[in-house]
Scaffold this active site. Structure first.
Site, PDB file in Angstrom:
ATOM      1  N   ASP A   9     -44.819 -33.562  12.543  1.00 47.82           N
ATOM      2  CA  ASP A   9     -44.012 -34.561  11.242  1.00 47.82           C
ATOM      3  C   ASP A   9     -43.503 -34.408  13.305  1.00 47.82           C
ATOM      4  OD1 ASP A   9     -41.818 -35.494  10.649  1.00 47.82           O
ATOM      5  OD2 ASP A   9     -40.591 -33.722  11.176  1.00 47.82           O
ATOM      6  N   ASP A  11     -39.420 -37.001  13.915  1.00 49.48           N
ATOM      7  CA  ASP A  11     -38.593 -36.827  13.928  1.00 49.48           C
ATOM      8  C   ASP A  11     -37.839 -35.536  13.941  1.00 49.48           C
ATOM      9  OD1 ASP A  11     -38.378 -39.405  14.502  1.00 49.48           O
ATOM     10  OD2 ASP A  11     -37.278 -39.980  12.684  1.00 49.48           O
TER      11      ASP A  11
END
Length: 272
Positions: A9, A11
Site C-alpha cells: 500500500d 498512503d
C-alpha cells in the site's frame, strides 16, 4: 529456489500519513532494486497520480491502481515483453479487472436521491485539497479516475449497509479506505496481487513468496492472502483485523519507518 515479491500500500504505509513523504523508506527501495526484488505499488491511487510519484520513487516495477482495478506493467521490462497479448496503454501493458468509471457514475446518480454522499466527480480541485491535504497539482491527478469512484460518506452506518446492498445488485462493491469509501467492481488488491505473482512465477519458473504491507481496511484481503503479512502502524487508526490469520506482523514504528523495519526483517530472515 524461492523469489520474493513485495506488494505494498502507499498512503499511510510506504508514504507518511500526514505529508506523503517516503524519505525513511527510500534506502530500502534502492536496496530492493539492487536485489532485483519487485516492489509492486498496490494502491487506491490513479494511473495519473502514480506517474509522477513513480518518478520520485525511482520505481520501475509493475503497479496496481484504484484498489485492484487494473495492473500496469512497464512494456520495456522482461515481464512486459512476455505480456504482448495484453492491451497497451502508453509505455505499459495492462490488465483490467473492473468496469469503467462511467458505468459506476451512472449507478451512483441513480442512488444519489436516497443516500447522502459526495463523490470525486462532485468535487473540484480546491475541495479535494481541503479533504486530503494534497497540493493542487496532486489533487488534479487524483480526480483523473478510470475504474473506481471514491466517496465522502455523509450518511449513517446503517444507510451505508443498505447502500452496499443496492450496489451489489449492480455487481458493484464498496471498499473502505483510510479517508474514503470506494465504489468499484468485484476486484480488489488481493486479486490483482495474486495475478501479478502468477505472472512472475511463470516468468521466473520459480516459487514466488509474496510479502504484503498495508495499514487500512482495504488492505485486509491482500494481507490475508500474502505469505508474509505486515500491518504498518498508523497515527490515524488502529491496525485492521485480519480474519483467519494469527501470524500477521505489526510494526512498532509508523508509516514508512515501520515499512522499512518490516522489509529489513524479511530480507534478514531470507538471508538476502
Amino acid at each position: 529456489m524461492t523469489r520474493l515479491l513485495i506488494s505494498t500500500d502507499l498512503d499511510g504505509t510506504l508514504l507518511d500519513h500526514h505529508d506523503y513523504s517516503f524519505d525513511a523508506a527510500e534506502p530500502m527501495l534502492q536496496r530492493l532494486q539492487t536485489l532485483q526484488v519487485p516492489c509492486i505499488l498496490n494502491t487506491s491511487k490513479t494511473f495519473a497520480e502514480l506517474e509522477p510519484l513513480r518518478r520520485r520513487l525511482g520505481h520501475s516495477d509493475p503497479f496496481i491502481v484504484e484498489n485492484g482495478a487494473a495492473v500496469c506493467v512497464p512494456a520495456d521490462t522482461a515481464l512486459g515483453r512476455a505480456m504482448t497479448p495484453l492491451e497497451r496503454m502508453g509505455g505499459y501493458r495492462y490488465q483490467c479487472f473492473g468496469p469503467e468509471r462511467s458505468d459506476i457514475l451512472e449507478r451512483l446518480r441513480q442512488l444519489s436521491g436516497e443516500y447522502r454522499f459526495r463523490g470525486f466527480a462532485d468535487l473540484d480541485v480546491e475541495a479535494l485539497v481541503d479533504c486530503t491535504g494534497l497540493d493542487p497539482a496532486a489533487a488534479t491527478l487524483a480526480l483523473q479516475r478510470q475504474f473506481t469512484e471514491p466517496l465522502i460518506w455523509e450518511d449513517s452506518d446503517e444507510a451505508l449497509t443498505r447502500f452496499a446492498g443496492a450496489l451489489a445488485e449492480s455487481e458493484l462493491q464498496l471498499q473502505r479506505g483510510g479517508r474514503f469509501v470506494h465504489v468499484m467492481g468485484h476486484c480488489d488488491k488481493a486479486g490483482a496481487m495474486r495475478w501479478i505473482a502468477r505472472q512472475y512465477q511463470s516468468l521466473w519458473d520459480e516459487k514466488v513468496l509474496v510479502m504484503a504491507l498495508g495499514d487500512g481496511e482495504n488492505d485486509v484481503g491482500m494481507l490475508q492472502q500474502a505469505d508474509i503479512a505486515v500491518r504498518v502502524r498508523s497515527p490515524a487508526h488502529e491496525p485492521p483485523e485480519v480474519p483467519g490469520r494469527n501470524d500477521v506482523r505489526t510494526t512498532e514504528r509508523q508509516g514508512p519507518e515501520g515499512w522499512y523495519d518490516a522489509v529489513e526483517q524479511t530480507l534478514r530472515e531470507l538471508d538476502l
